[in-house]
Design an enzyme around this catalytic site. Structure first.
Site, mmCIF file in Angstrom:
data_model
loop_
_atom_site.group_PDB
_atom_site.id
_atom_site.type_symbol
_atom_site.label_atom_id
_atom_site.label_comp_id
_atom_site.label_asym_id
_atom_site.label_seq_id
_atom_site.Cartn_x
_atom_site.Cartn_y
_atom_site.Cartn_z
ATOM 1 N N ASP A 1 0.834 -1.206 0.000
ATOM 2 C CA ASP A 1 0.000 0.000 0.000
ATOM 3 C C ASP A 1 0.870 1.257 0.000
ATOM 4 O OD1 ASP A 1 -1.806 2.131 0.641
ATOM 5 O OD2 ASP A 1 -3.213 0.637 1.409
ATOM 6 N N SER B 1 -7.008 3.974 -1.502
ATOM 7 C CA SER B 1 -6.791 2.527 -1.399
ATOM 8 C C SER B 1 -8.067 1.730 -1.652
ATOM 9 C CB SER B 1 -6.254 2.175 -0.012
ATOM 10 O OG SER B 1 -4.971 2.706 0.140
ATOM 11 N N GLU C 1 -0.954 -7.805 2.676
ATOM 12 C CA GLU C 1 -0.745 -6.374 2.461
ATOM 13 C C GLU C 1 0.335 -5.792 3.379
ATOM 14 O OE1 GLU C 1 -3.640 -3.613 3.904
ATOM 15 O OE2 GLU C 1 -3.103 -2.082 2.437
HETATM 16 MG MG LIG Z 1 -4.216 -0.505 2.740
HETATM 17 ZN ZN LIG Z 2 -2.928 6.255 1.839
#
Ligand SMILES: [Mg+2]
Ligand SMILES: [Zn+2]
Length: 456
Positions: free
Chosen positions: A35, A80, A257
């Site tokens: 991310d 996201s 993630e």
């Molecule tokens: Mg995320």
């Molecule tokens: Zn962000």
């Protein structure tokens, strides 16, 4: 006669293609999402690994195949939620949407398709597990902030392995949580057969499927602040998840993630950021190690967007410097998140800074920066970024996300199909196709079951 030969050749050729496709269909899919990790973050982690850790390259470097364009329907700069929805569902949507389209209708996800086929499933993250990226694989809500509802839908999905942070959204306010509906979802999960673990010690004692492991009330600590005794690393959680999931004869889908690469980008916290990327890369190494031995697993790594507008090399006092210095980051002892509350309380911030940032002494212009923040404590985030940025020659341009393309990585059966430059929704559809998932017909079924906007 010649015609017959030609027809035979065509049929034979088609057969070869069908067999080749059947052979290349992966049994397992491990989708890894970094991310907020743009291309500069990867360079930063590699340079750091070389200069500080004496390594040659990242695990990711061996499997780079292309790039992804991340824009959403509502903006060239995605969040996201929209980007995770594009990967999970193969459809672009608006910023903030969790596996719903622009009209708010649910979209079937890769994880739901895997479940429909009888595969085992897992989500492993370092943020709250109800945060946007994991949510987009298991929940359908119009706004990412609906984390109490996301927690309910997540458990309804009966995901086999759920590991990360964020137990607050599973507990009522009276028991230290953030739920307004008085439900204790940890107890409900246990009743539904889950093993619920909340400490690294219990986790390391051995877990079984299904497991809900939440190692803190909120996001897990940054790698730079993490106490290994108290909180497992992303790599450790990934290893355990794979060990639990690989037993399934139908195969598995696992989403991993590196959630907080993004948070350190938002905070313009270079030292925290680089260690988050390296911790993610270690998790990638774990997945790759399994995939290399297994031979039937497709590992894909991608980011949902860039964060921070990171630059390696920058102007210092009006002059462009042709260098950047990883060693400066290696001396930093804590994240801004941990440092700022301590600085706000301290009456000797300069000595604290020297110790925690590993600075020998403060130069005149640095002392001026520190004085700014001492007078106006709201300035601490900017001052810390600047103190480190000047010495490391690292620049940041935003506390939000940017629109730059992100790197795409793949290894295993089907990886050759991922060579190139893709839109994020295109990548989602391609993953579904490679797995033989029919997301459109699943979406139709989903909409028959779950009327628009109605929560269960
Ligand atoms: Mg995320
Ligand atoms: Zn962000």
């Amino acid at each position: 006669m010649r015609w017959l030969l030609l027809i035979w050749l065509i049929l034979w050729g088609t057969g070869v293609e069908v067999r080749a496709q059947a052979m290349s269909r992966p049994k397992n899919l491990i989708l890894m999402i970094a991310d907020g990790c743009g291309p500069a973050s990867i360079t930063m982690a590699r340079d750091y690994a070389r200069a500080v850790l004496g390594r040659k390259e990242l695990a990711l470097d061996a499997i780079q195949v292309g790039a992804v364009r991340t824009g959403s329907v509502s903006s060239r700069v995605t969040d996201s939620a929209a980007s995770a929805t594009a990967y999970a569902c193969g459809v672009k949507t608006y910023n903030g949407a969790i596996a719903v389209d622009t009209a708010g209708r649910p979209l079937a996800t890769l994880l739901e398709a895997a479940k429909a086929r009888g595969m085992a499933t897992g989500l492993v993250v370092t943020s709250r597990i109800t945060h946007a990226t994991p949510a987009a694989f298991v929940a359908h809500v119009p706004r990412r902030a609906m984390e109490s509802e996301i927690a309910v839908q997540m458990l309804d999905q009966r995901v086999d392995v759920l590991l990360g942070g964020g137990w607050a959204y599973f507990l009522p306010a009276a028991e230290g949580g953030r739920r307004a509906d008085h439900r204790n979802l940890l107890r409900e999960a246990e009743k539904a057969g889950y093993q619920v673990v909340r400490t690294a010690a219990d986790f390391r004692n051995g877990v079984r499927r299904p497991v809900l492991g939440l190692f803190g009330p909120d996001h897990l600590p940054y790698e730079i602040d993490r106490n290994p005794q108290a909180v497992p690393s992303l790599a450790e959680m990934t290893r355990t998840a794979i060990a639990l999931l690989k037993e399934d004869p139908e195969g598995f889908f696992l989403m991993v993630e590196g959630s907080r690469i993004d948070h350190a980008g938002h905070a313009n916290d270079a030292a925290a950021h680089v260690l988050e990327v390296l911790a993610y890369d270690e998790a990638v190494a774990v997945a790759l190690d399994f995939a290399r031995r297994d031979g039937q697993t497709l590992v894909v790594s991608v980011a949902d967007h860039e964060a921070g507008g990171l630059s390696l090399g920058r102007n210092v006092d009006g002059r462009g410097i042709y260098d950047w210095r990883p060693e400066v980051l290696a001396r930093v002892q804590a994240s801004h998140e941990r440092l700022i509350p301590a600085l706000r309380q301290s009456d000797r911030p300069d000595s604290l800074l020297r110790a925690w940032l590993g600075l020998d002494s403060l130069r005149a212009e640095e002392q001026a920066l520190v004085r700014q923040a001492t007078v106006k404590p709201d300035r601490w985030p900017v001052v810390l970024t600047e103190l480190i940025g000047r010495r490391a020659v690292v620049g940041w341009t935003t506390n939000g996300h940017t629109a730059v393309d992100v790197n795409l990585y793949a290894f295993g059966p089907g990886a050759e199909r991922l060579v190139g430059s893709f839109e994020n929704d295109e990548l989602g559809r391609l993953l579904a196709e490679l797995m033989g998932f029919d997301l459109s017909s699943l979406t139709t079924t989903l909409r028959q079951q779950q009327p628009v906007g109605e929560s269960r």
